[in-house]
Design a protein around this motif. Structure first.
Motif, PDB file in Angstrom:
ATOM      1  N   GLY A 109      -0.475 -14.318 -36.362  1.00 30.15           N
ATOM      2  CA  GLY A 109      -0.210 -15.086 -35.148  1.00 30.15           C
ATOM      3  C   GLY A 109      -0.534 -14.319 -33.884  1.00 30.15           C
ATOM      4  N   LYS A 110      -0.445 -12.990 -33.947  1.00 29.97           N
ATOM      5  CA  LYS A 110      -0.730 -12.175 -32.775  1.00 29.97           C
ATOM      6  C   LYS A 110      -2.198 -11.751 -32.696  1.00 29.97           C
ATOM      7  CE  LYS A 110       3.940 -10.229 -32.744  1.00 29.97           C
ATOM      8  NZ  LYS A 110       4.747  -8.985 -32.850  1.00 29.97           N
ATOM      9  N   ALA A 111      -2.930 -11.924 -33.777  1.00 35.61           N
ATOM     10  CA  ALA A 111      -4.330 -11.460 -33.817  1.00 35.61           C
ATOM     11  C   ALA A 111      -5.236 -12.512 -33.184  1.00 35.61           C
ATOM     12  CB  ALA A 111      -4.749 -11.173 -35.254  1.00 35.61           C
ATOM     13  N   GLU A 112      -5.328 -12.495 -31.871  1.00 35.82           N
ATOM     14  CA  GLU A 112      -6.139 -13.479 -31.159  1.00 35.82           C
ATOM     15  C   GLU A 112      -7.622 -13.310 -31.454  1.00 35.82           C
ATOM     16  OE1 GLU A 112      -4.998 -15.998 -29.566  1.00 35.82           O
ATOM     17  OE2 GLU A 112      -2.896 -15.414 -29.835  1.00 35.82           O
ATOM     18  N   GLU A 113      -8.062 -12.066 -31.557  1.00 41.50           N
ATOM     19  CA  GLU A 113      -9.473 -11.814 -31.847  1.00 41.50           C
ATOM     20  C   GLU A 113      -9.846 -12.346 -33.220  1.00 41.50           C
ATOM     21  OE1 GLU A 113     -13.373 -10.531 -31.397  1.00 41.50           O
ATOM     22  OE2 GLU A 113     -11.759 -10.711 -29.912  1.00 41.50           O
ATOM     23  N   LEU A 114      -8.953 -12.164 -34.189  1.00 42.42           N
ATOM     24  CA  LEU A 114      -9.217 -12.663 -35.543  1.00 42.42           C
ATOM     25  C   LEU A 114      -9.277 -14.189 -35.543  1.00 42.42           C
ATOM     26  CD1 LEU A 114      -9.568 -12.248 -38.573  1.00 42.42           C
ATOM     27  CD2 LEU A 114      -7.074 -12.149 -38.777  1.00 42.42           C
ATOM     28  N   LYS A 115      -8.409 -14.841 -34.795  1.00 41.98           N
ATOM     29  CA  LYS A 115      -8.439 -16.313 -34.702  1.00 41.98           C
ATOM     30  C   LYS A 115      -9.784 -16.793 -34.152  1.00 41.98           C
ATOM     31  CE  LYS A 115      -3.471 -17.004 -33.981  1.00 41.98           C
ATOM     32  NZ  LYS A 115      -2.460 -17.502 -33.023  1.00 41.98           N
ATOM     33  N   LYS A 116     -10.271 -16.118 -33.113  1.00 42.34           N
ATOM     34  CA  LYS A 116     -11.553 -16.513 -32.532  1.00 42.34           C
ATOM     35  C   LYS A 116     -12.675 -16.360 -33.551  1.00 42.34           C
ATOM     36  CE  LYS A 116     -10.265 -15.296 -27.781  1.00 42.34           C
ATOM     37  NZ  LYS A 116     -10.561 -14.415 -26.627  1.00 42.34           N
ATOM     38  N   ARG A 117     -12.615 -15.283 -34.317  1.00 40.58           N
ATOM     39  CA  ARG A 117     -13.648 -15.065 -35.330  1.00 40.58           C
ATOM     40  C   ARG A 117     -13.598 -16.143 -36.408  1.00 40.58           C
ATOM     41  NH1 ARG A 117     -16.282 -10.187 -36.003  1.00 40.58           N
ATOM     42  NH2 ARG A 117     -15.965  -8.690 -34.333  1.00 40.58           N
ATOM     43  N   ILE A 118     -12.403 -16.518 -36.833  1.00 39.33           N
ATOM     44  CA  ILE A 118     -12.262 -17.543 -37.868  1.00 39.33           C
ATOM     45  C   ILE A 118     -12.766 -18.891 -37.355  1.00 39.33           C
ATOM     46  CG2 ILE A 118     -10.597 -18.860 -39.240  1.00 39.33           C
ATOM     47  CD1 ILE A 118      -8.972 -16.322 -39.536  1.00 39.33           C
ATOM     48  N   TRP A 119     -12.396 -19.249 -36.120  1.00 42.56           N
ATOM     49  CA  TRP A 119     -12.865 -20.521 -35.558  1.00 42.56           C
ATOM     50  C   TRP A 119     -14.380 -20.527 -35.392  1.00 42.56           C
ATOM     51  CZ3 TRP A 119     -10.357 -24.695 -35.969  1.00 42.56           C
ATOM     52  CH2 TRP A 119      -8.978 -24.748 -35.853  1.00 42.56           C
ATOM     53  N   PHE A 120     -14.948 -19.396 -34.985  1.00 40.58           N
ATOM     54  CA  PHE A 120     -16.409 -19.312 -34.863  1.00 40.58           C
ATOM     55  C   PHE A 120     -17.074 -19.502 -36.223  1.00 40.58           C
ATOM     56  CE2 PHE A 120     -20.406 -16.989 -35.001  1.00 40.58           C
ATOM     57  CZ  PHE A 120     -21.061 -17.485 -33.887  1.00 40.58           C
ATOM     58  N   THR A 121     -16.522 -18.872 -37.261  1.00 46.03           N
ATOM     59  CA  THR A 121     -17.072 -19.011 -38.601  1.00 46.03           C
ATOM     60  C   THR A 121     -17.013 -20.456 -39.077  1.00 46.03           C
ATOM     61  OG1 THR A 121     -16.386 -16.743 -39.124  1.00 46.03           O
ATOM     62  CG2 THR A 121     -16.901 -18.192 -40.979  1.00 46.03           C
ATOM     63  N   LEU A 122     -15.876 -21.109 -38.887  1.00 47.08           N
ATOM     64  CA  LEU A 122     -15.739 -22.504 -39.304  1.00 47.08           C
ATOM     65  C   LEU A 122     -16.707 -23.406 -38.543  1.00 47.08           C
ATOM     66  CD1 LEU A 122     -11.846 -22.816 -39.603  1.00 47.08           C
ATOM     67  CD2 LEU A 122     -13.522 -22.614 -41.449  1.00 47.08           C
ATOM     68  N   GLY A 123     -16.848 -23.170 -37.236  1.00 43.40           N
ATOM     69  CA  GLY A 123     -17.787 -23.975 -36.451  1.00 43.40           C
ATOM     70  C   GLY A 123     -19.224 -23.800 -36.907  1.00 43.40           C
ATOM     71  N   ALA A 124     -19.601 -22.561 -37.209  1.00 42.35           N
ATOM     72  CA  ALA A 124     -20.968 -22.306 -37.680  1.00 42.35           C
ATOM     73  C   ALA A 124     -21.220 -22.977 -39.029  1.00 42.35           C
ATOM     74  CB  ALA A 124     -21.207 -20.801 -37.781  1.00 42.35           C
TER      75      ALA A 124
END
Length: 444
Positions: A18-33
């Motif tokens: 929940g605190k790993a904002e950078e990891l969340k962004k990476r996961i959302w980018f991967t899903l979008g791609a």
């Protein structure tokens, strides 16, 4: 106590996520791609009739086309702009790796670190363009040879098809590199992974429909479920298995300080070659069947007809050659990606040695002997994991997606991606501890 400790660990991981904002962004980018990639598998090539090609594909899918369609997430069946998928890039990467052991210039680039890796990546891209253009032209000519598929055959159709399919492959290559650098996991592997997983629901629905119609008994369906679960668990266990070779570093002195000797391990994976051997083996064996099916005599006569008859999917000869090729490519690719001599030289440079083994040539021979024994188990594991589902597929006409190769890819990519996510979480927790320590130091 054990369950409470596991629950606490899970809560801590969830809190860290929940605190790993950078990891969340990476996961959302991967899903979008990956969503962009899946949308592209539904855009058909210009100048063809998708319905006519789909009908033609159904009558010629028992060959290498079915395997490529599985890797492409159904794009081959729909003859979409991503029909070539990222396979030309993977083929180019493997060829460049193989050439490093043959061409001294490439071998030297491999040893030059980051700069050499960039040059080799550029060579890989150039080779990807050449392979994609060659395969795309073959597809264009093949489509023109099928009746009612191409609306206006000719050079304009061929050129547009080559440019479209080649552009689709290059876009996926770029997308995979973006996922690797800005997302989570290996981009190329995730693209193939998403294509296979996307077809699982329809494969399961088709299997259930066969059971409803009585083509598969409920007992066989239960056995398939148990087999798939067992295969997944076995893959997880074997992919994590490794032979650890003890490495000892003696005491050393730097200035007035003396550092104690240390010990570490050289991990040798049981399956160093990964999923390359099953892919290569199945491609070589299914190619004669595919060519024979596309020939005018439908493979009934000639050498291709003979090979298609005795090397057909599920035949005893197919199983024997399939296992033999898997074992061959397992040893061949392991010898390419792991060099015992280079490893022994690196150990010698850093002062490390294997207890009871002299540094240098004897160390290289010892590592090579251990690696050979480990590869025997790894090759046998790959052969078993790929042959058992193949037998059931041929016996009960189950979907190709339940094969050992597809399950091996899905499980391996999932394990690698989860391990990378855990790495990001651990790095996040470590950064948090460092910040807390700095704050405490300032307060004091």
């Amino acid at each position: 106590m054990a369950s409470a400790a596991e629950q606490l660990a899970a809560n801590l991981n969830f809190a860290a996520f929940g605190k790993a904002e950078e990891l969340k962004k990476r996961i959302w980018f991967t899903l979008g791609a990956l969503i962009v990639y899946r949308l592209g598998t539904y855009i058909p090539l210009p100048g063809i009739d998708p319905a006519a090609f789909a009908a033609h594909f159904q009558s010629h899918q028992q060959g290498v086309l079915q395997m490529f369609n599985m890797f492409a997430g159904g794009a081959v069946q729909r003859m979409a702009i991503f029909a070539l998928n990222i396979m030309p890039y993977i083929s180019a990467s493997i060829i460049v790796q193989l050439m490093t052991s043959v061409i001294p210039t490439l071998e030297q680039l491999k040893k030059e670190g980051e700069q050499g890796r960039k040059v080799m990546n550029q060579y890989t891209r150039y080779l990807t363009v050449a392979i994609a253009a060659f395969q795309a032209y073959g597809i264009a000519v093949g489509l023109e040879g099928q009746s009612n598929v191409v609306s206006d055959p000719g050079w304009f159709f061929r050129v547009s098809t080559v440019l479209t399919l080649m552009g689709g492959t290059l876009f996926l290559m770029w997308l995979g590199e973006q996922i690797t650098s800005r997302g989570v996991g290996n981009g190329s592997s995730l693209i193939i992974f998403s294509g296979i997983v996307a077809a699982f629901p329809s494969a399961i629905a088709n299997t259930l429909e066969l059971a409803r119609q009585g083509a598969i008994s409920p007992l066989v369906l239960l056995g398939l479920l148990l087999m798939s679960s067992g295969v997944v668990g076995f893959i997880v266990f074997m992919e994590r298995a490794q032979r650890r070779v003890l490495i000892t570093y003696p005491k050393r002195q730097q200035g007035n300080r003396v550092y104690e000797g240390q010990t570490s391990f050289l991990p040798l994976k049981l399956n160093t070659s990964g999923v390359i051997p099953p892919i290569f083996a199945s491609s070589l064996l299914l190619l004669p069947t595919t060519i024979a099916n596309f020939s005018q005599n439908n493979g009934s006569t000639g050498v291709l007809g003979f090979l298609a008859t005795y090397l057909g999917h599920g035949r005893p000869a197919y199983m024997i050659f399939y296992a033999g090729l898997i074992v061959f490519f397992a040893f061949f690719y392991t010898a390419i990606v792991f060099d015992p001599v280079e490893t022994a030289d690196n150990l010698k440079k850093h002062g490390g040695f294997i207890p009871g083994v002299r540094p240098g040539e004897r160390t290289a021979q010892f590592i090579d002997r251990v690696l050979t024994r480990v590869t025997v188990l790894g090759a046998a594991y790959l052969a078993v994991i790929c042959l058992l589902p193949e037998m059931l597929i041929s016996q009960f006409a189950l979907p190709f997606y339940f094969g050992g190769t597809s399950l091996l890819i899905v499980v391996s990519v999932t394990m690698d991606t989860v391990a990378q996510i855990h790495g990001y979480l651990q790095a996040q927790q470590y950064e948090g501890l460092v910040k807390k320590a700095k704050l405490r130091g300032k307060k004091k």
